[in-house]
Design an enzyme around this catalytic site. Structure first.
Site, PDB file in Angstrom:
ATOM      1  N   GLN A 166      50.338  56.425  15.269  1.00 25.42           N
ATOM      2  CA  GLN A 166      50.025  55.294  15.251  1.00 25.42           C
ATOM      3  C   GLN A 166      49.235  54.506  13.994  1.00 25.42           C
ATOM      4  O   GLN A 166      49.521  53.554  13.481  1.00 25.42           O
ATOM      5  CB  GLN A 166      49.342  54.681  16.576  1.00 25.42           C
ATOM      6  CG  GLN A 166      49.951  54.950  17.864  1.00 25.42           C
ATOM      7  CD  GLN A 166      49.252  55.000  19.092  1.00 25.42           C
ATOM      8  OE1 GLN A 166      47.838  54.900  19.168  1.00 25.42           O
ATOM      9  NE2 GLN A 166      49.949  54.813  20.171  1.00 25.42           N
ATOM     10  N   SER A 192      53.365  63.591  16.362  1.00 22.78           N
ATOM     11  CA  SER A 192      54.293  62.615  16.700  1.00 22.78           C
ATOM     12  C   SER A 192      55.084  61.650  15.648  1.00 22.78           C
ATOM     13  O   SER A 192      55.295  60.584  15.645  1.00 22.78           O
ATOM     14  CB  SER A 192      53.429  61.597  17.541  1.00 22.78           C
ATOM     15  OG  SER A 192      52.538  62.030  18.354  1.00 22.78           O
ATOM     16  N   ASP A 304      53.843  62.248  25.156  1.00 22.55           N
ATOM     17  CA  ASP A 304      53.951  61.542  26.292  1.00 22.55           C
ATOM     18  C   ASP A 304      54.930  62.382  27.350  1.00 22.55           C
ATOM     19  O   ASP A 304      54.799  62.074  28.454  1.00 22.55           O
ATOM     20  CB  ASP A 304      54.210  60.215  25.906  1.00 22.55           C
ATOM     21  CG  ASP A 304      53.549  59.459  25.310  1.00 22.55           C
ATOM     22  OD1 ASP A 304      52.354  59.828  25.318  1.00 22.55           O
ATOM     23  OD2 ASP A 304      53.794  58.283  24.730  1.00 22.55           O
TER      24      ASP A 304
END
Length: 423
Positions: A166, A192, A304
């Site tokens: 992120q 990620s 996730d």
């Protein structure tokens, strides 16, 4: 809390809108030079935090519940008040670098108890290395954050890639408005990474230019305007696929699109790795058949999916190893420790590792109280687990689903899951 009785999932359900794409489309639309139109946007609590953030930076929104039209400011304005990001790590990590683009002044970004425990050091360091000014108000690398405006020239920066992608996505979006663009070099292993492909896709559709290789290069080309229909969310839809599998049912999930990058498409591969039957027919995914074998997984790029893999592993007697998710310890909760504790309550053998779990499952027992620890993805995984036991279970923390999938319980009940309220 709720009680989930033994049930079997049957029927069809529409995939909820992608939370990840909704965040990205909104953040990019704030920086566009022309108005944007976003269809099928998520109404999850985390996305509402991002909607409120772009309003605070001067965007004007017209919302008819089918689509949102965004009129961007010439440049982000100094917010009149603190930016409350709720529990959304994406919101605070995207808008910390965007806060540097205001004409001056300071932006304060904070959130709930969970968010104020999540690490922000890499984005604070990156802003400061690029000539900006950002601090943690408690001087501990955690929110609240204070960021000075005035703009950044850009250049090159190194960022720790082991905590979250992120930070990278936030800088990719903000740097389209930097004077010289930006080159980002990840330090260590970048987790990620597929989420960066999603960020690149939204920027590409808006007219900006990004290169994703070992390093990330963003040209100083402001986004022009964005027209985007948010696709269905594989990661959230996968909880219904999980429930279908462990309860021995059959579920059809509609409105999924595998032609756009989706980090959590990995859920399809995870289900298949446990021997679950998965068919993909156009925009539909059909899931039936119980998990048949253990699996050895590295979910570094799709953390996730971790709770889903843990529940699948709980229903096979072979040993499963689910690793690569040390960064899942700093999500909405410590997902590694919390999944371990909840699986042990139903009699599953679990060994906790620093970056995952080793699980020997079988026939989890019900009749116990499970705790989601306020984590929406743990709650949704535990619902599938509870429905597949002989006795059912009580689960605490149902309000957490509003973070990502507000209609989750309603959709689960439409599929035949027996949920009792008012305990």
């Amino acid at each position: 809390m709720i009680e989930v009785k033994p049930s079997q999932a049957q029927g069809s359900v529409r995939a909820p809108p992608s939370k990840s794409y909704s965040h990205r489309a909104l953040a990019v639309s704030l920086l566009c030079e022309a108005p944007s139109k976003i269809e099928n946007i998520s109404r999850a609590r985390d996305v509402i935090a991002t909607i409120n953030a772009i309003k605070s930076f001067g965007a004007k929104l017209s919302d008819n519940l089918t689509e949102i039209k965004i009129e961007p400011p010439q440049r982000p304005s100094i917010p009149d008040d603190v930016i409350d990001c709720g529990g959304s790590g994406t919101t605070i990590r995207f808008f910390a670098p965007i806060s540097t683009l205001t004409e001056g002044g300071y932006t304060v970004l904070t959130g709930n108890d969970s968010l104020r425990r999540r690490p922000m050091g890499p984005i604070i360091d990156a802003i400061n290395k690029l000539g900006g000014w950002a601090i943690s108000s408690r001087m501990n690398g955690l929110p609240p954050l204070i960021v000075r405006g005035g703009g950044l020239k850009g250049g090159e920066v190194e960022i720790d890639g082991s905590i979250s992608s992120q930070f990278f996505s936030g800088l990719m979006i903000a740097s389209t408005r930097f004077e010289r663009g930006l080159k980002i070099k990840p330090i260590g292993e970048l987790v990620s990474r597929p989420y960066l492909e999603m960020t690149k896709e939204v920027l590409r559709r808006s007219g900006s230019h990004v290169e994703l290789n070992e390093e990330i290069k963003v040209e100083p080309v402001p986004p022009k305007g964005l027209e985007f229909k948010i696709p269905g969310d594989y990661g959230l839809a996968a909880f219904h696929m999980l429930t279908a599998s462990v309860t021995g049912g059959k579920v059809i999930v509609e409105d999924l699109d595998s032609t756009v990058p989706q980090a959590d498409y990995a859920a399809i591969d995870v289900l298949r790795s446990f021997g679950v039957e998965v068919q993909e027919v156009g925009s539909r995914v059909i899931v039936e058949g119980r998990p048949k074998r253990g699996s050895k997984l590295n979910l570094k790029d799709s953390p996730d999916i971790f709770p889903i893999a843990c529940v699948l592993a709980s229903f096979v007697s072979e040993i499963s190893e689910i690793r690569g998710v040390a960064h899942a310890r700093v999500k909405e909760s410590d997902r590694v420790a919390n999944m371990a504790s909840e699986l042990k309550k139903v009699g599953v053998e679990v060994k906790e590792l620093y970056d995952g779990l080793v699980i020997r499952g079988g026939s989890p027992k019900g009749g116990v109280k499970l705790d989601s620890h306020g984590d929406h993805r743990i709650f949704m995984a535990l619902l599938a687990l509870a429905a597949a036991t002989r006795e059912g279970c009580i689960i605490e923390g149902e309000d957490s689903v509003a973070d990502s999938y507000p209609s989750f319980l309603e959709d689960s009940m439409k599929l035949g899951i027996d949920v009792r309220y008012n305990l």
